[in-house]
Design an enzyme around this catalytic site. Structure first.
Site, short mmCIF file in Angstrom:
data_model
loop_
_atom_site.label_atom_id
_atom_site.label_comp_id
_atom_site.label_asym_id
_atom_site.label_seq_id
_atom_site.Cartn_x
_atom_site.Cartn_y
_atom_site.Cartn_z
N GLY A 88 0.85 -1.18 0.00
CA GLY A 88 0.00 0.00 0.00
C GLY A 88 0.88 1.23 0.00
N SER A 121 5.93 -5.10 -0.89
CA SER A 121 5.84 -3.71 -1.32
C SER A 121 6.10 -2.78 -0.13
CB SER A 121 4.47 -3.45 -1.97
OG SER A 121 4.42 -2.19 -2.60
N ALA A 122 5.10 -2.06 0.36
CA ALA A 122 5.31 -1.19 1.53
C ALA A 122 5.81 -2.00 2.72
CB ALA A 122 4.02 -0.46 1.88
N HIS A 158 9.11 -3.38 -6.72
CA HIS A 158 8.45 -3.05 -8.00
C HIS A 158 9.44 -2.47 -9.00
CE1 HIS A 158 4.47 -3.59 -6.14
NE2 HIS A 158 4.83 -2.74 -5.18
N GLU A 193 9.25 -7.45 -10.08
CA GLU A 193 8.00 -8.10 -9.69
C GLU A 193 8.19 -9.62 -9.64
OE1 GLU A 193 6.64 -5.71 -8.54
OE2 GLU A 193 4.99 -4.97 -9.78
#
Length: 243
Positions: A88, A121-122, A158, A193
């Site tokens: 997020g 991710s985050a 990413h 990814e």
């Protein structure tokens, strides 16, 4: 210490959450006898926390609860068998970890009690020393607070080195090179990814579901692409092993 630091949550919109890491995640859950997990959902701005927990329950095959089902967020981490930190917005997530007193709680859980940590991710960004190599916008605060520091090197999830036609701004490579120029003592691991780093039993492994490389950015050195995690051995205190 057991860490899963994943670039992203899905390989496709219709793919199960974390599907590209299911073999390793399920093996860890079975090995550790884990029956439940706590989802740290604060990076999610426009989604439903409970829905993400249910999705993770299906993906991991265990019960996944959010902190609001406990007496407090700190109590949730203190009782966790597995900590899962969603992707997020990294800025919001890191600020919430500080505001809710979860930085020290998570550090103690992972380092002292050996609770496994899974972040994408985050959730991957905040496991490093700082969030200065996130791709996200500071929607909540522009103050760069320290992150969890569970992993000693900055990560850029990413990662993409494609050149988009018509884009006149800096490329990701240029931005990461700028970071290293301003912070010449630091390095950045760029994860594509469907790839992740796994720390277990003081060993570091690299996995890519697509068989792709990762890149390493260091000031004054050419950007290098690697498939072999041994390239990180000078930067990390873990023994580097092939996947």
């Amino acid at each position: 210490m057991e860490l899963f630091l994943l670039s992203n949550g899905r390989v496709a919109e219709d793919a199960p959450l974390l599907s590209y890491a299911h073999p390793q995640l399920h093996a860890m859950i079975a090995r550790c006898g884990i029956r439940s997990a706590v989802l740290v959902p604060y990076a999610i701005i426009r989604g439903d926390h409970a829905a993400r927990a249910r999705e993770l329950s299906d993906a991991l095959g265990i019960e996944v609860r959010t902190p609001d089902t406990f007496a407090s967020p700190v109590a949730a981490i203190e009782q966790a068998e597995l900590i899962v930190v969603s992707g997020g917005n990294t800025w919001l997530l890191n600020q919430m970890l500080h505001e809710l007193g979860l930085i020290v709680a998570i550090q103690r859980a992972v380092r002292e009690r050996g609770i496994p940590y899974v972040g994408w991710s985050a959730g991957c960004n905040v496991a490093t020393p700082s969030i200065r190599t996130t791709n996200d916008m500071p929607v909540r605060s522009s103050v760069v607070l320290p992150a969890l520091g569970l992993f000693p090197v900055q990560i850029n999830p990413h990662y993409l080195d494609a050149h988009v036609s018509g884009h006149m701004g800096e490329t990701r490579d240029e931005r990461l090179a700028e970071f290293c120029a301003v912070n010449p003592q630091e390095s950045v691991i760029a994860l594509r990814e469907a790839s992740f780093l796994h720390v277990s039993d003081n060993r570091l492994r690299y996995y890519s579901a697509r068989g792709e490389d990762f890149k390493l950015f260091r000031h004054g050195e050419p950007v290098a692409a690697y498939h072999d995690v041994l390239a990180l051995q000078p930067l990390v205190p873990f023994s580097c092993q092939p996947a």
